[in-house]
Enzyme design. Structure first.
Site, short mmCIF file in Angstrom:
data_model
loop_
_atom_site.label_atom_id
_atom_site.label_comp_id
_atom_site.label_asym_id
_atom_site.label_seq_id
_atom_site.Cartn_x
_atom_site.Cartn_y
_atom_site.Cartn_z
N SER A 146 0.27 3.45 44.69
CA SER A 146 -1.12 3.78 44.37
C SER A 146 -1.24 4.90 43.34
O SER A 146 -2.24 4.97 42.63
CB SER A 146 -1.87 4.16 45.66
OG SER A 146 -1.24 5.25 46.30
N ASP A 188 7.03 7.13 38.03
CA ASP A 188 6.97 6.46 39.32
C ASP A 188 6.49 7.42 40.41
O ASP A 188 6.55 8.64 40.26
CB ASP A 188 8.37 5.92 39.67
CG ASP A 188 8.31 4.70 40.56
OD1 ASP A 188 7.28 4.50 41.25
OD2 ASP A 188 9.29 3.94 40.59
N ALA A 211 6.29 8.74 44.70
CA ALA A 211 7.29 9.23 45.66
C ALA A 211 6.68 9.29 47.05
O ALA A 211 5.47 9.46 47.21
CB ALA A 211 7.76 10.62 45.25
N LYS A 232 11.94 7.46 47.99
CA LYS A 232 11.02 6.43 47.53
C LYS A 232 11.25 5.15 48.34
O LYS A 232 12.19 5.06 49.11
CB LYS A 232 11.28 6.13 46.05
CG LYS A 232 10.89 7.26 45.13
CD LYS A 232 11.09 6.92 43.66
CE LYS A 232 10.56 5.61 43.24
NZ LYS A 232 9.14 5.33 43.62
N GLY A 257 8.46 3.39 49.91
CA GLY A 257 7.37 3.09 50.84
C GLY A 257 6.74 1.74 50.57
O GLY A 257 6.19 1.11 51.47
N GLY A 258 6.83 1.28 49.34
CA GLY A 258 6.30 -0.04 48.97
C GLY A 258 7.40 -1.07 48.84
O GLY A 258 7.18 -2.16 48.29
N GLU A 266 12.97 0.05 41.23
CA GLU A 266 12.55 1.38 40.74
C GLU A 266 13.78 2.21 40.35
O GLU A 266 13.76 2.93 39.35
CB GLU A 266 11.75 2.10 41.82
CG GLU A 266 10.38 1.48 42.05
CD GLU A 266 9.62 2.09 43.21
OE1 GLU A 266 8.38 2.04 43.17
OE2 GLU A 266 10.24 2.60 44.16
N LYS A 291 3.07 15.12 49.47
CA LYS A 291 4.44 14.58 49.39
C LYS A 291 5.50 15.68 49.26
O LYS A 291 6.68 15.39 49.32
CB LYS A 291 4.56 13.63 48.19
CG LYS A 291 3.52 12.53 48.13
CD LYS A 291 3.72 11.53 49.23
CE LYS A 291 2.74 10.37 49.18
NZ LYS A 291 2.75 9.59 47.96
#
Ligand code: 5RP
Length: 232
Positions: A36, A89, A91, A102, A104-105, A111, A129
């Site tokens: 997001s 990107d 985090a 990294k 979470g998606g 990545e 974060k």
């Protein structure tokens, strides 16, 4: 597990994501991350492309591909451009020594490929974060055939693995690469570089979510400001 609903979008993410888009210069080949916060970067880069900025981008997921196409950003591939000028990107957690978790998606494999292909790797995140020490679970992409073996190796390393399950999809999450994701709790990670090497050495692990090659971190704050720190 944190909320990955787009409604979780925030001013902090927006400001960090848009600020980092300013690093993109004419003629660059860039890497676009997933999530997001990066969505704001992609939208901002798209606005600059509309104004005449001439760049090419490599995506890290179906999500970033869809967003980049919507934003009108011309796409290329690592096959055509193996070296990227910059990758930007998001985090899940960032420590004071530029170590990042990294995935979470579930996009951390691509990545990491994109981040390692870039001369400069920039993280964009909201204030929530940041942490003195990494203690977030580590997403691990695993070959489905090897998932029980990887679960055993994670336990041998002191981790508590949990298979990531789908939301509105029964059974395991399937990554963009067709693999399973284990979310592994290690408590406080005292030596991220050491754990990174140990995880990479496990048979059946495709890629893990510890990143130790970050150059710049853009952190968006509630008041709309952005703090930028650089390791170089
Ligand atoms: C995807 C990622 C994301 O970049 C990370 O989860 C951060 O997401 P968001 O910006 O939505 O908080 O690693 O695999």
């Amino acid at each position: 597990m944190k909320d990955r609903n787009p409604a979780a979008a925030s001013i902090e993410k927006q400001k960090a994501g848009e600020a980092a888009a300013g690093l993109v210069k004419e003629g660059m080949v860039i890497g676009l991350g997933t999530g997001s916060t990066t969505a704001y970067t992609i939208a901002q880069v798209g606005r600059r492309v509309d104004e005449g900025l001439d760049i090419l981008a490599v995506v890290t997921s179906y999500q970033s591909e869809m967003l980049a196409i919507d934003a009108g950003i011309p796409l290329t591939s690592l096959a055509e451009h193996p070296t990227l000028d910059i990758a930007i990107d998001g985090a899940d957690q960032v420590d004071a020594d530029f170590n990042v978790i990294k995935g979470g998606g579930a996009a951390h494999t691509r990545e990491k490929v994109v981040a390692k292909s870039a001369k400069r790797f920039v993280i964009v995140a909201d204030d929530s974060k940041t942490s003195d020490r990494l203690d977030h679970f580590v997403p691990i992409e695993v070959l489905p055939y090897a998932s029980n073996l990887v679960i055993r190796q994670m336990k041998e390393l002191g981790g508590e693995p949990q298979m990531r399950l789908g939301v509105r999809k029964d059974g395991p999450v399937i990554s963009d690469n067709g693999n399973f994701i284990l979310d592994v709790k290690f408590g406080v990670i005292k030596d991220p570089a050491k754990l990174s090497l140990e995880l990479s050495a496990c048979t059946g692990v495709v890629e893990h979510g510890i990143f130790t090659n970050v150059h710049d971190i853009y952190i968006g704050k509630k008041d709309g400001s952005v703090t930028i720190t650089s390791s170089i």
